[in-house]
Write an enzyme that holds these catalytic residues in place. Structure first.
Site, PDB file in Angstrom:
ATOM      1  CG  HIS A   1      -5.743  -0.051   5.249  1.00 43.74           C
ATOM      2  ND1 HIS A   1      -4.546  -0.731   5.267  1.00 43.74           N
ATOM      3  CD2 HIS A   1      -6.368  -0.416   6.404  1.00 43.74           C
ATOM      4  CE1 HIS A   1      -4.454  -1.457   6.369  1.00 43.74           C
ATOM      5  NE2 HIS A   1      -5.539  -1.286   7.073  1.00 43.74           N
TER       6      HIS A   1
ATOM      7  CD  GLU B   1      -2.800  -1.181   2.468  1.00 47.01           C
ATOM      8  OE1 GLU B   1      -2.602  -0.333   3.368  1.00 47.01           O
ATOM      9  OE2 GLU B   1      -3.700  -2.034   2.537  1.00 47.01           O
TER      10      GLU B   1
END
Length: 543
Positions: A294, A275
Protein backbone atom coordinates in the site's frame (compact mmCIF):
# COMPACT_ATOMS: atom_id res chain seq x y z
CA UNK A 1 -17.97 26.44 10.23
CA UNK A 2 -16.81 30.03 10.27
CA UNK A 3 -14.19 31.05 12.75
CA UNK A 4 -13.69 34.71 13.63
CA UNK A 5 -10.57 36.12 12.07
CA UNK A 6 -8.00 37.74 14.28
CA UNK A 7 -8.22 41.54 13.86
CA UNK A 8 -5.30 43.96 14.00
CA UNK A 9 -4.91 45.61 17.40
CA UNK A 10 -4.80 49.36 17.87
CA UNK A 11 -1.40 50.88 18.74
CA UNK A 12 -0.54 50.10 22.32
CA UNK A 13 -3.33 47.56 22.65
CA UNK A 14 -2.77 43.90 23.43
CA UNK A 15 -2.14 41.78 20.34
CA UNK A 16 -4.96 39.39 19.36
CA UNK A 17 -4.46 35.80 20.39
CA UNK A 18 -2.97 33.66 17.61
CA UNK A 19 -4.72 30.52 16.45
CA UNK A 20 -2.87 27.51 17.90
CA UNK A 21 -2.37 24.37 15.82
CA UNK A 22 -1.01 21.01 17.02
CA UNK A 23 0.56 18.56 14.55
CA UNK A 24 0.83 15.29 16.47
CA UNK A 25 1.89 12.74 13.81
CA UNK A 26 5.06 12.43 11.78
CA UNK A 27 4.94 14.30 8.46
CA UNK A 28 6.75 16.98 6.51
CA UNK A 29 4.62 20.04 7.36
CA UNK A 30 6.74 22.54 5.43
CA UNK A 31 6.91 26.11 6.69
CA UNK A 32 5.60 26.46 10.24
CA UNK A 33 6.03 30.24 10.49
CA UNK A 34 2.74 31.95 9.63
CA UNK A 35 1.63 35.32 10.96
CA UNK A 36 -1.36 34.96 13.27
CA UNK A 37 -0.75 31.27 13.94
CA UNK A 38 1.23 29.36 16.56
CA UNK A 39 2.01 25.90 15.10
CA UNK A 40 3.52 23.19 17.30
CA UNK A 41 4.86 20.04 15.63
CA UNK A 42 5.54 16.93 17.75
CA UNK A 43 6.16 13.85 15.60
CA UNK A 44 4.38 10.75 16.95
CA UNK A 45 3.16 12.49 20.08
CA UNK A 46 2.05 9.97 22.77
CA UNK A 47 -1.73 9.74 23.12
CA UNK A 48 -1.70 10.67 26.78
CA UNK A 49 0.12 13.90 25.89
CA UNK A 50 -2.41 14.68 23.14
CA UNK A 51 -5.29 14.14 25.57
CA UNK A 52 -3.68 16.40 28.13
CA UNK A 53 -2.66 19.24 25.82
CA UNK A 54 -5.39 19.31 23.16
CA UNK A 55 -7.57 21.84 25.07
CA UNK A 56 -4.83 24.42 24.36
CA UNK A 57 -5.34 24.28 20.58
CA UNK A 58 -7.79 25.49 17.93
CA UNK A 59 -6.85 22.80 15.39
CA UNK A 60 -5.37 19.31 15.34
CA UNK A 61 -3.49 17.79 12.37
CA UNK A 62 -2.88 14.04 12.16
CA UNK A 63 -1.98 11.28 9.76
CA UNK A 64 -3.37 7.74 10.18
CA UNK A 65 -1.59 6.95 13.47
CA UNK A 66 -3.67 9.00 15.89
CA UNK A 67 -7.22 7.78 16.52
CA UNK A 68 -9.43 10.84 16.77
CA UNK A 69 -12.27 9.14 18.62
CA UNK A 70 -14.87 10.35 21.11
CA UNK A 71 -12.38 10.29 23.95
CA UNK A 72 -9.99 12.60 22.11
CA UNK A 73 -12.76 14.92 20.85
CA UNK A 74 -14.28 15.20 24.32
CA UNK A 75 -10.85 15.91 25.82
CA UNK A 76 -10.41 18.86 23.45
CA UNK A 77 -13.13 20.88 25.13
CA UNK A 78 -14.68 23.93 23.48
CA UNK A 79 -11.61 25.47 21.87
CA UNK A 80 -10.98 22.92 19.10
CA UNK A 81 -12.57 23.95 15.79
CA UNK A 82 -10.79 22.02 13.00
CA UNK A 83 -9.29 18.55 12.53
CA UNK A 84 -6.95 18.06 9.57
CA UNK A 85 -6.01 14.64 8.19
CA UNK A 86 -2.95 14.51 5.94
CA UNK A 87 -3.81 12.29 2.95
CA UNK A 88 -7.04 10.80 1.63
CA UNK A 89 -8.48 8.41 4.21
CA UNK A 90 -10.27 9.56 7.35
CA UNK A 91 -10.94 6.13 8.85
CA UNK A 92 -9.09 7.12 12.02
CA UNK A 93 -11.53 9.98 12.70
CA UNK A 94 -15.04 9.58 14.15
CA UNK A 95 -16.71 11.75 11.50
CA UNK A 96 -20.22 11.48 12.91
CA UNK A 97 -19.18 12.57 16.38
CA UNK A 98 -16.94 15.33 15.04
CA UNK A 99 -19.85 16.68 13.01
CA UNK A 100 -22.17 16.44 16.00
CA UNK A 101 -19.69 18.52 17.99
CA UNK A 102 -19.49 21.09 15.18
CA UNK A 103 -15.90 20.26 14.25
CA UNK A 104 -14.80 20.67 10.65
CA UNK A 105 -12.72 17.76 9.28
CA UNK A 106 -10.39 18.41 6.35
CA UNK A 107 -8.11 16.20 4.27
CA UNK A 108 -5.68 16.63 1.37
CA UNK A 109 -6.69 14.00 -1.19
CA UNK A 110 -4.96 15.51 -4.21
CA UNK A 111 -1.43 15.41 -2.82
CA UNK A 112 -0.71 11.79 -3.71
CA UNK A 113 -2.44 11.63 -7.10
CA UNK A 114 0.75 11.59 -9.18
CA UNK A 115 2.46 9.11 -6.85
CA UNK A 116 -0.50 6.71 -6.90
CA UNK A 117 -0.81 6.92 -10.69
CA UNK A 118 2.91 6.30 -11.21
CA UNK A 119 2.80 3.28 -8.90
CA UNK A 120 0.03 1.77 -11.05
CA UNK A 121 2.15 2.33 -14.17
CA UNK A 122 5.12 0.78 -12.36
CA UNK A 123 3.08 -2.33 -11.54
CA UNK A 124 1.93 -2.54 -15.15
CA UNK A 125 5.48 -2.36 -16.50
CA UNK A 126 6.84 -4.77 -13.87
CA UNK A 127 4.11 -7.30 -14.67
CA UNK A 128 4.69 -7.00 -18.42
CA UNK A 129 8.40 -7.69 -18.07
CA UNK A 130 8.23 -10.35 -15.34
CA UNK A 131 10.18 -8.29 -12.80
CA UNK A 132 8.97 -10.19 -9.71
CA UNK A 133 9.47 -13.57 -11.38
CA UNK A 134 12.98 -12.78 -12.60
CA UNK A 135 14.02 -11.20 -9.30
CA UNK A 136 13.01 -14.23 -7.23
CA UNK A 137 14.61 -16.70 -9.65
CA UNK A 138 17.87 -14.78 -9.86
CA UNK A 139 18.09 -14.55 -6.05
CA UNK A 140 17.53 -18.32 -5.95
CA UNK A 141 20.50 -18.86 -8.25
CA UNK A 142 18.50 -19.54 -11.43
CA UNK A 143 19.71 -17.51 -14.42
CA UNK A 144 16.61 -17.67 -16.62
CA UNK A 145 16.98 -15.65 -19.83
CA UNK A 146 14.30 -17.54 -21.75
CA UNK A 147 11.38 -15.63 -20.26
CA UNK A 148 9.60 -13.40 -22.78
CA UNK A 149 7.85 -10.30 -21.54
CA UNK A 150 5.43 -7.97 -23.27
CA UNK A 151 5.85 -4.50 -24.77
CA UNK A 152 3.35 -1.81 -23.81
CA UNK A 153 3.58 0.17 -27.04
CA UNK A 154 0.45 -0.16 -29.22
CA UNK A 155 -1.30 -2.25 -26.56
CA UNK A 156 -4.68 -1.19 -25.20
CA UNK A 157 -5.01 -0.23 -21.55
CA UNK A 158 -8.44 -0.31 -19.91
CA UNK A 159 -8.96 2.07 -16.99
CA UNK A 160 -11.89 1.56 -14.64
CA UNK A 161 -12.52 4.94 -13.02
CA UNK A 162 -11.46 8.13 -14.82
CA UNK A 163 -11.16 10.39 -11.77
CA UNK A 164 -8.07 12.34 -10.83
CA UNK A 165 -5.73 9.35 -10.55
CA UNK A 166 -7.23 7.47 -13.48
CA UNK A 167 -6.79 10.57 -15.64
CA UNK A 168 -3.08 10.77 -14.79
CA UNK A 169 -2.68 7.07 -15.56
CA UNK A 170 -4.30 7.68 -18.95
CA UNK A 171 -1.86 10.51 -19.71
CA UNK A 172 1.17 8.44 -18.66
CA UNK A 173 -0.03 5.46 -20.72
CA UNK A 174 -0.47 7.65 -23.79
CA UNK A 175 3.11 8.82 -23.26
CA UNK A 176 4.11 5.16 -23.56
CA UNK A 177 2.27 5.05 -26.92
CA UNK A 178 -0.57 2.92 -25.55
CA UNK A 179 -4.19 3.10 -26.64
CA UNK A 180 -6.47 3.98 -23.72
CA UNK A 181 -10.08 2.97 -23.10
CA UNK A 182 -11.93 3.88 -19.89
CA UNK A 183 -15.16 2.99 -18.17
CA UNK A 184 -16.66 5.52 -15.77
CA UNK A 185 -20.42 6.12 -15.92
CA UNK A 186 -20.12 9.11 -13.57
CA UNK A 187 -17.83 11.20 -15.80
CA UNK A 188 -19.29 13.36 -18.60
CA UNK A 189 -18.34 12.86 -22.25
CA UNK A 190 -16.44 16.16 -22.32
CA UNK A 191 -13.73 14.76 -20.03
CA UNK A 192 -13.17 11.72 -22.26
CA UNK A 193 -12.84 14.04 -25.24
CA UNK A 194 -10.43 16.35 -23.41
CA UNK A 195 -8.20 13.41 -22.43
CA UNK A 196 -8.50 11.76 -25.86
CA UNK A 197 -9.68 8.54 -24.21
CA UNK A 198 -12.22 6.22 -25.83
CA UNK A 199 -15.30 5.70 -23.69
CA UNK A 200 -16.44 2.15 -23.00
CA UNK A 201 -20.23 2.08 -22.81
CA UNK A 202 -20.21 -0.77 -20.29
CA UNK A 203 -17.70 -2.63 -18.15
CA UNK A 204 -18.08 -5.65 -20.44
CA UNK A 205 -17.26 -3.45 -23.44
CA UNK A 206 -14.02 -2.46 -21.77
CA UNK A 207 -13.06 -5.96 -20.59
CA UNK A 208 -13.44 -7.54 -24.01
CA UNK A 209 -11.42 -4.89 -25.84
CA UNK A 210 -8.23 -4.40 -23.78
CA UNK A 211 -4.90 -6.08 -23.20
CA UNK A 212 -4.34 -4.70 -19.70
CA UNK A 213 -6.67 -3.37 -17.00
CA UNK A 214 -6.14 -1.08 -14.01
CA UNK A 215 -8.77 0.07 -11.50
CA UNK A 216 -9.01 3.54 -9.95
CA UNK A 217 -12.41 3.81 -8.25
CA UNK A 218 -13.49 4.40 -4.66
CA UNK A 219 -14.56 1.31 -2.73
CA UNK A 220 -18.36 1.36 -2.52
CA UNK A 221 -21.15 -1.22 -2.51
CA UNK A 222 -21.17 -0.84 -6.29
CA UNK A 223 -17.43 -1.36 -6.83
CA UNK A 224 -16.68 -3.98 -4.16
CA UNK A 225 -15.94 -7.17 -6.11
CA UNK A 226 -16.85 -5.54 -9.43
CA UNK A 227 -13.97 -7.44 -11.10
CA UNK A 228 -14.64 -11.08 -10.21
CA UNK A 229 -14.14 -14.42 -11.89
CA UNK A 230 -16.69 -13.73 -14.64
CA UNK A 231 -15.15 -10.34 -15.44
CA UNK A 232 -11.56 -11.62 -15.48
CA UNK A 233 -12.63 -14.43 -17.82
CA UNK A 234 -13.78 -11.80 -20.34
CA UNK A 235 -10.26 -10.38 -20.58
CA UNK A 236 -8.13 -11.69 -23.43
CA UNK A 237 -5.91 -14.61 -22.52
CA UNK A 238 -2.52 -13.25 -21.53
CA UNK A 239 -3.92 -9.99 -20.08
CA UNK A 240 -2.51 -8.10 -17.09
CA UNK A 241 -4.54 -6.74 -14.17
CA UNK A 242 -3.44 -4.02 -11.71
CA UNK A 243 -5.14 -2.83 -8.52
CA UNK A 244 -3.46 0.09 -6.77
CA UNK A 245 -6.74 1.67 -5.65
CA UNK A 246 -8.68 -0.19 -2.93
CA UNK A 247 -8.51 -3.79 -1.76
CA UNK A 248 -11.45 -5.88 -2.91
CA UNK A 249 -12.34 -4.05 -6.13
CA UNK A 250 -10.72 -7.02 -7.87
CA UNK A 251 -11.82 -10.15 -6.00
CA UNK A 252 -8.73 -11.66 -4.40
CA UNK A 253 -9.52 -15.36 -4.92
CA UNK A 254 -10.68 -14.74 -8.48
CA UNK A 255 -7.41 -12.98 -9.30
CA UNK A 256 -5.30 -15.82 -7.87
CA UNK A 257 -7.35 -18.40 -9.81
CA UNK A 258 -6.91 -16.45 -13.08
CA UNK A 259 -3.14 -16.29 -12.50
CA UNK A 260 -2.87 -19.97 -11.54
CA UNK A 261 -4.82 -21.08 -14.61
CA UNK A 262 -2.60 -19.03 -16.90
CA UNK A 263 -5.50 -16.93 -18.18
CA UNK A 264 -3.73 -13.83 -16.86
CA UNK A 265 -0.12 -13.24 -17.89
CA UNK A 266 0.63 -11.41 -14.63
CA UNK A 267 -0.82 -8.92 -12.15
CA UNK A 268 0.22 -6.14 -9.78
CA UNK A 269 -1.31 -5.42 -6.37
CA UNK A 270 -0.73 -2.57 -3.91
CA UNK A 271 -3.83 -3.08 -1.76
CA UNK A 272 -5.44 -5.90 0.22
CA UNK A 273 -8.92 -6.33 1.67
CA UNK A 274 -7.34 -6.75 5.11
CA UNK A 275 -4.07 -4.99 5.78
CA UNK A 276 -1.46 -6.00 6.63
CA UNK A 277 -1.98 -9.47 5.15
CA UNK A 278 -1.53 -12.62 7.23
CA UNK A 279 1.40 -14.94 6.57
CA UNK A 280 -0.86 -17.40 4.75
CA UNK A 281 -2.63 -14.84 2.52
CA UNK A 282 -3.35 -16.27 -0.94
CA UNK A 283 -1.55 -13.39 -2.70
CA UNK A 284 1.77 -14.24 -1.07
CA UNK A 285 2.00 -17.55 -2.91
CA UNK A 286 0.31 -16.65 -6.19
CA UNK A 287 2.35 -16.98 -9.42
CA UNK A 288 3.37 -13.95 -11.47
CA UNK A 289 1.98 -11.47 -8.95
CA UNK A 290 3.89 -8.36 -7.95
CA UNK A 291 3.03 -6.98 -4.51
CA UNK A 292 3.72 -3.69 -2.73
CA UNK A 293 2.61 -2.70 0.77
CA UNK A 294 0.00 0.00 0.00
CA UNK A 295 2.68 2.44 -1.13
CA UNK A 296 0.59 4.61 -3.45
CA UNK A 297 1.20 7.79 -1.44
CA UNK A 298 4.70 6.92 -0.30
CA UNK A 299 7.03 9.19 -2.22
CA UNK A 300 9.17 12.02 -0.92
CA UNK A 301 7.28 14.50 -3.10
CA UNK A 302 3.82 13.29 -2.06
CA UNK A 303 4.70 13.41 1.62
CA UNK A 304 6.03 16.94 1.24
CA UNK A 305 2.85 17.98 -0.58
CA UNK A 306 0.46 16.31 1.85
CA UNK A 307 2.03 17.98 4.89
CA UNK A 308 2.15 21.44 3.34
CA UNK A 309 -1.36 21.15 1.86
CA UNK A 310 -3.11 20.04 5.02
CA UNK A 311 -1.41 22.78 7.04
CA UNK A 312 -2.45 25.37 4.44
CA UNK A 313 -6.07 24.15 4.45
CA UNK A 314 -6.34 24.07 8.24
CA UNK A 315 -4.97 27.60 8.55
CA UNK A 316 -7.41 28.84 5.90
CA UNK A 317 -10.31 27.11 7.66
CA UNK A 318 -9.46 28.79 10.96
CA UNK A 319 -9.85 32.13 9.16
CA UNK A 320 -13.20 31.04 7.69
CA UNK A 321 -12.21 29.70 4.25
CA UNK A 322 -13.51 26.11 4.06
CA UNK A 323 -13.54 25.82 0.28
CA UNK A 324 -10.86 23.11 0.04
CA UNK A 325 -10.64 19.65 1.54
CA UNK A 326 -13.81 19.61 3.66
CA UNK A 327 -14.77 16.00 4.45
CA UNK A 328 -17.75 16.69 6.67
CA UNK A 329 -19.97 19.65 7.28
CA UNK A 330 -21.24 20.71 10.69
CA UNK A 331 -25.02 20.65 10.77
CA UNK A 332 -27.09 23.51 9.41
CA UNK A 333 -28.52 25.81 12.03
CA UNK A 334 -31.61 24.59 13.87
CA UNK A 335 -33.94 27.09 12.15
CA UNK A 336 -32.94 25.93 8.65
CA UNK A 337 -33.14 22.27 9.64
CA UNK A 338 -36.62 22.77 11.08
CA UNK A 339 -37.82 24.52 7.93
CA UNK A 340 -36.13 22.38 5.26
CA UNK A 341 -35.46 19.03 6.95
CA UNK A 342 -37.88 17.05 4.78
CA UNK A 343 -36.74 18.85 1.62
CA UNK A 344 -33.07 18.12 2.36
CA UNK A 345 -33.96 14.43 2.59
CA UNK A 346 -35.95 14.72 -0.64
CA UNK A 347 -33.04 16.38 -2.45
CA UNK A 348 -30.61 13.67 -1.36
CA UNK A 349 -32.98 10.91 -2.52
CA UNK A 350 -33.70 12.53 -5.88
CA UNK A 351 -29.93 12.82 -6.42
CA UNK A 352 -29.37 9.15 -5.56
CA UNK A 353 -32.13 8.03 -7.93
CA UNK A 354 -30.78 10.15 -10.80
CA UNK A 355 -27.23 8.88 -10.20
CA UNK A 356 -28.50 5.36 -10.94
CA UNK A 357 -30.81 6.28 -13.82
CA UNK A 358 -28.35 8.60 -15.58
CA UNK A 359 -24.81 8.60 -14.17
CA UNK A 360 -22.28 10.97 -15.72
CA UNK A 361 -24.79 13.66 -16.64
CA UNK A 362 -23.35 16.83 -18.14
CA UNK A 363 -26.21 19.11 -17.02
CA UNK A 364 -28.66 19.29 -14.15
CA UNK A 365 -31.60 21.67 -14.24
CA UNK A 366 -33.32 22.01 -10.86
CA UNK A 367 -36.73 23.68 -10.62
CA UNK A 368 -38.23 24.80 -7.32
CA UNK A 369 -41.99 25.20 -7.76
CA UNK A 370 -44.15 26.86 -5.11
CA UNK A 371 -43.43 28.78 -1.93
CA UNK A 372 -40.80 26.99 0.15
CA UNK A 373 -40.59 27.58 3.92
CA UNK A 374 -37.03 28.89 3.54
CA UNK A 375 -34.43 29.58 0.84
CA UNK A 376 -34.22 26.22 -1.01
CA UNK A 377 -30.52 26.58 -1.91
CA UNK A 378 -29.45 23.94 0.66
CA UNK A 379 -31.84 21.51 -1.07
CA UNK A 380 -29.81 21.88 -4.27
CA UNK A 381 -26.62 21.12 -2.36
CA UNK A 382 -28.25 18.08 -0.75
CA UNK A 383 -29.27 16.89 -4.22
CA UNK A 384 -25.67 17.17 -5.44
CA UNK A 385 -24.47 15.20 -2.41
CA UNK A 386 -26.86 12.40 -3.33
CA UNK A 387 -25.90 12.49 -7.01
CA UNK A 388 -22.12 12.49 -6.42
CA UNK A 389 -22.04 10.26 -3.35
CA UNK A 390 -20.85 6.99 -4.93
CA UNK A 391 -18.69 8.45 -7.69
CA UNK A 392 -15.75 9.91 -5.79
CA UNK A 393 -13.34 9.14 -2.96
CA UNK A 394 -14.01 12.60 -1.58
CA UNK A 395 -17.04 12.79 0.68
CA UNK A 396 -19.52 15.26 -0.86
CA UNK A 397 -21.06 17.52 1.77
CA UNK A 398 -22.79 20.86 2.20
CA UNK A 399 -19.45 22.63 1.82
CA UNK A 400 -17.74 20.94 -1.12
CA UNK A 401 -20.57 19.46 -3.24
CA UNK A 402 -20.75 22.34 -5.72
CA UNK A 403 -16.98 22.41 -6.19
CA UNK A 404 -16.95 18.65 -6.83
CA UNK A 405 -19.75 19.07 -9.38
CA UNK A 406 -17.76 21.73 -11.23
CA UNK A 407 -14.67 19.51 -11.19
CA UNK A 408 -16.72 16.69 -12.72
CA UNK A 409 -17.81 19.02 -15.52
CA UNK A 410 -21.40 18.99 -14.27
CA UNK A 411 -23.27 22.18 -15.16
CA UNK A 412 -26.00 23.07 -12.66
CA UNK A 413 -28.82 25.53 -13.35
CA UNK A 414 -31.74 26.46 -11.09
CA UNK A 415 -35.03 28.23 -11.58
CA UNK A 416 -37.77 29.20 -9.17
CA UNK A 417 -41.48 29.46 -9.93
CA UNK A 418 -43.81 30.89 -7.28
CA UNK A 419 -46.61 28.44 -8.01
CA UNK A 420 -46.78 24.66 -8.39
CA UNK A 421 -49.67 23.35 -10.52
CA UNK A 422 -50.08 20.05 -8.67
CA UNK A 423 -48.60 20.40 -5.17
CA UNK A 424 -47.93 23.15 -2.66
CA UNK A 425 -44.23 22.76 -3.44
CA UNK A 426 -42.33 20.49 -5.81
CA UNK A 427 -38.70 19.92 -6.75
CA UNK A 428 -38.17 18.77 -10.35
CA UNK A 429 -34.74 17.76 -11.63
CA UNK A 430 -33.89 17.20 -15.29
CA UNK A 431 -30.55 15.50 -15.98
CA UNK A 432 -29.01 15.58 -19.46
CA UNK A 433 -26.21 13.39 -20.78
CA UNK A 434 -24.98 14.88 -24.03
CA UNK A 435 -23.88 12.47 -26.72
CA UNK A 436 -22.56 12.68 -30.26
CA UNK A 437 -25.75 11.21 -31.75
CA UNK A 438 -28.43 12.12 -29.24
CA UNK A 439 -28.89 13.48 -25.76
CA UNK A 440 -30.24 11.24 -23.01
CA UNK A 441 -32.57 12.90 -20.51
CA UNK A 442 -34.01 11.70 -17.22
CA UNK A 443 -36.44 13.67 -15.07
CA UNK A 444 -37.42 13.04 -11.45
CA UNK A 445 -39.51 15.10 -9.10
CA UNK A 446 -40.73 15.05 -5.55
CA UNK A 447 -42.46 16.89 -2.77
CA UNK A 448 -42.78 16.71 1.01
CA UNK A 449 -45.90 15.67 2.91
CA UNK A 450 -45.46 16.80 6.49
CA UNK A 451 -41.79 15.97 6.82
CA UNK A 452 -41.83 12.87 4.62
CA UNK A 453 -40.34 12.85 1.10
CA UNK A 454 -42.54 11.65 -1.77
CA UNK A 455 -41.63 10.81 -5.35
CA UNK A 456 -44.05 12.61 -7.68
CA UNK A 457 -42.53 12.39 -11.16
CA UNK A 458 -40.49 9.95 -13.25
CA UNK A 459 -39.83 11.05 -16.81
CA UNK A 460 -43.14 12.60 -17.99
CA UNK A 461 -45.23 10.39 -15.76
CA UNK A 462 -46.93 11.36 -12.54
CA UNK A 463 -46.38 8.91 -9.66
CA UNK A 464 -46.77 9.09 -5.92
CA UNK A 465 -44.43 6.85 -3.98
CA UNK A 466 -42.35 6.98 -0.83
CA UNK A 467 -38.71 6.75 -2.01
CA UNK A 468 -37.34 4.11 0.32
CA UNK A 469 -35.27 0.95 -0.13
CA UNK A 470 -35.38 -0.74 -3.53
CA UNK A 471 -37.56 0.72 -6.30
CA UNK A 472 -38.29 -1.20 -9.50
CA UNK A 473 -39.20 1.18 -12.34
CA UNK A 474 -40.85 -0.53 -15.32
CA UNK A 475 -42.47 0.77 -18.51
CA UNK A 476 -45.00 -1.03 -20.68
CA UNK A 477 -47.92 -0.48 -23.02
CA UNK A 478 -51.11 0.31 -21.12
CA UNK A 479 -52.74 -3.11 -21.38
CA UNK A 480 -54.21 -5.42 -18.74
CA UNK A 481 -51.99 -8.08 -17.18
CA UNK A 482 -48.59 -6.40 -17.00
CA UNK A 483 -48.62 -5.77 -13.25
CA UNK A 484 -50.01 -9.24 -12.58
CA UNK A 485 -47.30 -10.98 -14.62
CA UNK A 486 -44.54 -9.02 -12.90
CA UNK A 487 -46.07 -9.57 -9.45
CA UNK A 488 -46.28 -13.31 -10.09
CA UNK A 489 -42.64 -13.42 -11.17
CA UNK A 490 -41.52 -11.57 -8.04
CA UNK A 491 -43.65 -13.93 -5.97
CA UNK A 492 -41.84 -16.99 -7.35
CA UNK A 493 -38.63 -15.47 -5.97
CA UNK A 494 -40.21 -14.73 -2.61
CA UNK A 495 -39.79 -10.97 -3.04
CA UNK A 496 -42.47 -8.89 -1.36
CA UNK A 497 -43.93 -5.71 -2.87
CA UNK A 498 -44.14 -2.97 -0.24
CA UNK A 499 -45.74 -0.26 -2.39
CA UNK A 500 -46.90 0.50 -5.91
CA UNK A 501 -47.60 3.57 -8.08
CA UNK A 502 -48.98 3.65 -11.62
CA UNK A 503 -48.87 6.35 -14.28
CA UNK A 504 -49.67 6.66 -17.97
CA UNK A 505 -49.51 9.32 -20.66
CA UNK A 506 -52.85 8.31 -22.20
CA UNK A 507 -55.19 5.36 -22.28
CA UNK A 508 -53.66 2.50 -24.25
CA UNK A 509 -50.33 4.32 -24.63
CA UNK A 510 -47.06 4.02 -22.78
CA UNK A 511 -47.43 3.44 -19.04
CA UNK A 512 -45.00 3.44 -16.13
CA UNK A 513 -45.33 1.63 -12.86
CA UNK A 514 -43.02 1.64 -9.86
CA UNK A 515 -42.78 -0.97 -7.14
CA UNK A 516 -41.00 -0.63 -3.82
CA UNK A 517 -39.50 -3.98 -2.85
CA UNK A 518 -38.39 -5.37 0.49
CA UNK A 519 -35.14 -6.60 -1.10
CA UNK A 520 -33.14 -6.10 -4.25
CA UNK A 521 -32.89 -8.14 -7.44
CA UNK A 522 -29.86 -9.93 -8.79
CA UNK A 523 -28.64 -9.07 -12.28
CA UNK A 524 -30.19 -12.32 -13.53
CA UNK A 525 -33.54 -11.52 -11.90
CA UNK A 526 -33.61 -8.00 -13.34
CA UNK A 527 -32.91 -9.42 -16.78
CA UNK A 528 -35.77 -11.89 -16.32
CA UNK A 529 -38.07 -8.93 -15.59
CA UNK A 530 -36.90 -7.20 -18.77
CA UNK A 531 -37.53 -10.39 -20.75
CA UNK A 532 -41.25 -10.45 -19.87
CA UNK A 533 -43.30 -9.89 -23.00
CA UNK A 534 -45.34 -7.17 -21.26
CA UNK A 535 -42.31 -5.11 -20.17
CA UNK A 536 -40.59 -2.55 -22.42
CA UNK A 537 -37.86 -1.51 -19.97
CA UNK A 538 -36.98 -2.00 -16.30
CA UNK A 539 -34.52 -0.40 -13.89
CA UNK A 540 -33.78 -1.03 -10.23
CA UNK A 541 -32.62 1.79 -7.98
CA UNK A 542 -31.70 1.77 -4.31
CA UNK A 543 -32.45 4.82 -2.19
Amino acid sequence: MTAPAATPAAPGAAQPQAFRVLICDEMNPGNLEHAGYDIEYVANMPREDILRRLPEFDALITRSRTKVDRELIDAAGERLKVIGRGGVGVDNIDLDYASLRGLLVLNAPESNNVSAAELAIMHLMAAARGLTRSDSKTRAGVWDRKFLGLELKDRTLGIVGLGRIGSIVASRAQGLRMNVVAYDPYVPESKFERLDVRRAATLDDLLTSVDFITVHTPLTDETRGMIGAAELAKLRKGAIAVNAARGGIIEEQALVDALSSGHLFAAGIDVFVDEPPTADHIFLHAPNLGITAHLGANTVEAQERVGAEIVERVLAALKGDVSKGAVNAPALDAKTMEALGGYLDLGSKLGKILAQLLPGASELEVSFLGEFPADPTPVLTSLLIGYLGNSTDEHPNMINARALARERGLSVATREQPESPDYTTEVIVKATLKGAERNRIRTVGGTVFGKSARLTRLRDFRVELQPEGYILIASNQDKPGAVAKLSNLLGTWGINIAGMALGRAQKGGEALFTLTLDEGLSAEQLQAVRDLDVIDSAYLVRV
